[in-house]
Design a protein around this motif. Structure first.
Motif, mmCIF file in Angstrom:
data_model
loop_
_atom_site.group_PDB
_atom_site.id
_atom_site.type_symbol
_atom_site.label_atom_id
_atom_site.label_comp_id
_atom_site.label_asym_id
_atom_site.label_seq_id
_atom_site.Cartn_x
_atom_site.Cartn_y
_atom_site.Cartn_z
ATOM 1 N N VAL A 48 37.277 46.063 32.646
ATOM 2 C CA VAL A 48 36.180 45.971 33.600
ATOM 3 C C VAL A 48 36.345 44.680 34.391
ATOM 4 O O VAL A 48 37.099 43.787 33.986
ATOM 5 C CB VAL A 48 34.791 45.976 32.914
ATOM 6 C CG1 VAL A 48 34.531 47.296 32.227
ATOM 7 C CG2 VAL A 48 34.660 44.815 31.929
ATOM 8 N N THR A 49 35.649 44.576 35.492
ATOM 9 C CA THR A 49 35.649 43.355 36.294
ATOM 10 C C THR A 49 34.401 42.547 35.961
ATOM 11 O O THR A 49 33.458 43.067 35.340
ATOM 12 C CB THR A 49 35.661 43.671 37.796
ATOM 13 O OG1 THR A 49 34.408 44.276 38.143
ATOM 14 C CG2 THR A 49 36.808 44.615 38.139
ATOM 15 N N PRO A 50 34.349 41.293 36.363
ATOM 16 C CA PRO A 50 33.157 40.479 36.095
ATOM 17 C C PRO A 50 31.877 41.075 36.679
ATOM 18 O O PRO A 50 30.783 40.795 36.184
ATOM 19 C CB PRO A 50 33.496 39.139 36.755
ATOM 20 C CG PRO A 50 34.987 39.059 36.692
ATOM 21 C CD PRO A 50 35.440 40.469 36.935
ATOM 22 N N ALA A 51 32.020 41.929 37.717
ATOM 23 C CA ALA A 51 30.844 42.516 38.360
ATOM 24 C C ALA A 51 30.335 43.770 37.656
ATOM 25 O O ALA A 51 29.285 44.314 38.030
ATOM 26 C CB ALA A 51 31.159 42.844 39.819
ATOM 27 N N VAL A 66 38.031 41.627 30.422
ATOM 28 C CA VAL A 66 37.460 41.464 31.763
ATOM 29 C C VAL A 66 38.541 40.830 32.633
ATOM 30 O O VAL A 66 39.088 39.777 32.284
ATOM 31 C CB VAL A 66 36.213 40.559 31.733
ATOM 32 C CG1 VAL A 66 35.614 40.445 33.132
ATOM 33 C CG2 VAL A 66 35.183 41.098 30.746
ATOM 34 N N ILE A 67 38.882 41.498 33.735
ATOM 35 C CA ILE A 67 39.997 41.022 34.556
ATOM 36 C C ILE A 67 39.560 40.753 35.990
ATOM 37 O O ILE A 67 38.602 41.338 36.489
ATOM 38 C CB ILE A 67 41.166 42.029 34.559
ATOM 39 C CG1 ILE A 67 40.726 43.365 35.164
ATOM 40 C CG2 ILE A 67 41.722 42.220 33.151
ATOM 41 C CD1 ILE A 67 41.891 44.317 35.433
ATOM 42 N N GLU A 68 40.315 39.872 36.624
ATOM 43 C CA GLU A 68 40.132 39.588 38.048
ATOM 44 C C GLU A 68 41.456 39.773 38.765
ATOM 45 O O GLU A 68 42.527 39.678 38.146
ATOM 46 C CB GLU A 68 39.651 38.146 38.254
ATOM 47 C CG GLU A 68 38.196 37.904 37.940
ATOM 48 C CD GLU A 68 37.757 36.496 38.289
ATOM 49 O OE1 GLU A 68 36.584 36.316 38.629
ATOM 50 O OE2 GLU A 68 38.606 35.573 38.209
ATOM 51 N N GLY A 69 41.395 39.994 40.064
ATOM 52 C CA GLY A 69 42.593 40.058 40.890
ATOM 53 C C GLY A 69 43.586 41.091 40.419
ATOM 54 O O GLY A 69 43.254 42.261 40.218
ATOM 55 N N GLU A 70 44.838 40.642 40.193
ATOM 56 C CA GLU A 70 45.922 41.544 39.808
ATOM 57 C C GLU A 70 46.049 41.719 38.303
ATOM 58 O O GLU A 70 47.137 41.969 37.785
ATOM 59 C CB GLU A 70 47.249 41.026 40.376
ATOM 60 C CG GLU A 70 47.303 40.987 41.896
ATOM 61 C CD GLU A 70 47.145 42.367 42.500
ATOM 62 O OE1 GLU A 70 47.786 43.317 42.026
ATOM 63 O OE2 GLU A 70 46.352 42.488 43.466
ATOM 64 N N GLY A 71 44.953 41.548 37.596
ATOM 65 C CA GLY A 71 44.979 41.781 36.160
ATOM 66 C C GLY A 71 44.879 40.529 35.320
ATOM 67 O O GLY A 71 45.185 40.555 34.124
ATOM 68 N N HIS A 72 44.445 39.415 35.910
ATOM 69 C CA HIS A 72 44.309 38.172 35.165
ATOM 70 C C HIS A 72 43.101 38.269 34.237
ATOM 71 O O HIS A 72 41.990 38.563 34.675
ATOM 72 C CB HIS A 72 44.141 36.990 36.120
ATOM 73 C CG HIS A 72 44.065 35.674 35.428
ATOM 74 N ND1 HIS A 72 45.174 35.055 34.884
ATOM 75 C CD2 HIS A 72 43.012 34.848 35.177
ATOM 76 C CE1 HIS A 72 44.816 33.912 34.339
ATOM 77 N NE2 HIS A 72 43.508 33.763 34.500
ATOM 78 N N VAL A 73 43.313 38.008 32.955
ATOM 79 C CA VAL A 73 42.246 38.119 31.956
ATOM 80 C C VAL A 73 41.367 36.870 32.007
ATOM 81 O O VAL A 73 41.843 35.752 31.791
ATOM 82 C CB VAL A 73 42.819 38.301 30.536
ATOM 83 C CG1 VAL A 73 41.680 38.362 29.513
ATOM 84 C CG2 VAL A 73 43.666 39.568 30.460
ATOM 85 N N ALA A 89 29.092 41.744 33.431
ATOM 86 C CA ALA A 89 30.130 41.270 32.527
ATOM 87 C C ALA A 89 30.332 39.761 32.616
ATOM 88 O O ALA A 89 30.605 39.100 31.609
ATOM 89 C CB ALA A 89 31.453 41.990 32.826
ATOM 90 N N GLU A 90 30.190 39.200 33.798
ATOM 91 C CA GLU A 90 30.423 37.763 33.970
ATOM 92 C C GLU A 90 29.470 36.928 33.128
ATOM 93 O O GLU A 90 29.808 35.810 32.726
ATOM 94 C CB GLU A 90 30.300 37.393 35.441
ATOM 95 C CG GLU A 90 28.951 37.704 36.055
ATOM 96 C CD GLU A 90 28.937 37.514 37.559
ATOM 97 O OE1 GLU A 90 29.954 37.015 38.079
ATOM 98 O OE2 GLU A 90 27.936 37.867 38.211
ATOM 99 N N GLY A 91 28.277 37.460 32.838
ATOM 100 C CA GLY A 91 27.327 36.738 32.006
ATOM 101 C C GLY A 91 27.344 37.163 30.558
ATOM 102 O O GLY A 91 26.774 36.488 29.697
ATOM 103 N N LEU A 92 27.989 38.273 30.277
ATOM 104 C CA LEU A 92 28.040 38.816 28.923
ATOM 105 C C LEU A 92 29.324 38.453 28.185
ATOM 106 O O LEU A 92 29.345 38.356 26.963
ATOM 107 C CB LEU A 92 27.924 40.349 28.979
ATOM 108 C CG LEU A 92 26.606 40.902 29.486
ATOM 109 C CD1 LEU A 92 26.778 42.355 29.916
ATOM 110 C CD2 LEU A 92 25.532 40.786 28.416
ATOM 111 N N MET A 93 30.382 38.248 28.936
ATOM 112 C CA MET A 93 31.702 38.089 28.320
ATOM 113 C C MET A 93 31.848 36.772 27.565
ATOM 114 O O MET A 93 31.166 35.784 27.830
ATOM 115 C CB MET A 93 32.798 38.185 29.381
ATOM 116 C CG MET A 93 32.825 37.033 30.362
ATOM 117 S SD MET A 93 34.093 37.287 31.642
ATOM 118 C CE MET A 93 33.941 35.770 32.586
#
Length: 214
Positions: A19-22, A42-49, A89-93
Motif C-alpha cells: 500500500v502507499t502512505p495515502a 508501505v512503499i513510495e515512488g518506485e517501490g522504496h519501503v 497508512a502514513e499515520g498507522l505504519m
C-alpha cells in the motif's frame, strides 16, 4: 567446507501486496483479509519501503473504539493512541521498517525476526527498494528437504571431504531429517568436526554421530 548456505532469496515470496502512505484504514484491512497476511509494506515512488502496517498497528482503532483516550492513556501509550486516531497508512505504519537483504542467510533472518518479534520482513536491495517478503513459514521451508537430498549433501560435503579413505566404512542414515552417522574412521579428532558440519547442513533437524576411530 559445506555448500553455499541458502539465503532469503531462495525462500522469499516475490509477489508482494503493498500500500502507499495515502491508503486509508479500510483499504488496508481489506488487503490484509484478501491476501491472508498479517503485515503489509508501505512503499513510495518506485517501490522504496518507508514502513510496514501490521494487524497490531490497526488494533488500537478497535481498542479505543467508542471512547476518547484519557490523559493517562495518552501518556502511557502515546503511539497506540496516535494510531487510534489515524485514518491513513502514513499515520498507522511502523517506520522505519525493519527489513532484510536478499543475500542474508536463513539463520541471520531467523535471529532478526526473533529479536524484533516480527513475523514477516520486507526484502529490499541496497537502495531500500522492495524485492519480496519473507515470513516465518518461509524459513521453515528448508526443513522440507527430502531425507535422500540431505543424505546426498552430507555424503558429498562432509564424509567425502573429511574421510576420503574411510568413506566405504561410513553409513549415513537420514530419517525425518535426523542424520545418523555410523562406522569407523582413521582420524578420531575429525569426529566432532563431522558432527558440527553435518548439523550445519540446512534442513538437518538433528545429528546422531556414532562414528568410532579404528
Amino acid at each position: 567446507m559445506t555448500s553455499t548456505p541458502r539465503t532469503v532469496s531462495d525462500v522469499m515470496t516475490k509477489t508482494v501486496v503493498t500500500v502507499t502512505p495515502a491508503a486509508d484504514f479500510k483499504e488496508i484491512v481489506t488487503a490484509l483479509e484478501l491476501w491472508k497476511v498479517t503485515t503489509i509494506p508501505v512503499i513510495e515512488g518506485e517501490g522504496h519501503v518507508v514502513g510496514v502496517v501490521s494487524e497490531a498497528d490497526l488494533l488500537p482503532k478497535e481498542e479505543f473504539h467508542g471512547h476518547r483516550p484519557g490523559m493517562i492513556e495518552q501518556m502511557r501509550l502515546p503511539s497506540d493512541t496516535t494510531k487510534a486516531r489515524s485514518l491513513r497508512a502514513e499515520g498507522l505504519m511502523t517506520s522505519p521498517a525493519v527489513t532484510i537483504r536478499a543475500d542474508a542467510t536463513l539463520p541471520q533472518t531467523a535471529r532478526l525476526m526473533a529479536d524484533r518479534r516480527i513475523k514477516r520482513l520486507p526484502v529490499v536491495d541496497a537502495d531500500g527498494t522492495l524485492k519480496g517478503i519473507v515470513s516465518r513459514a518461509d524459513l521453515l521451508k528448508i526443513f522440507l528437504r527430502t531425507d535422500d537430498d540431505l543424505a546426498a549433501e552430507v555424503l558429498r560435503e562432509v564424509v567425502e571431504r573429511l574421510f576420503p579413505l574411510s568413506r566405504p566404512d561410513i553409513k549415513i542414515d537420514v530419517t525425518h531429517g535426523v542424520v545418523t552417522l555410523t562406522g569407523h574412521v582413521r582420524d578420531a579428532h575429525l569426529i566432532p568436526v563431522a558432527t558440527r558440519l553435518t548439523q550445519a547442513v540446512e534442513g538437518v533437524v538433528d545429528v546422531r554421530c556414532r562414528l568410532e576411530s579404528t
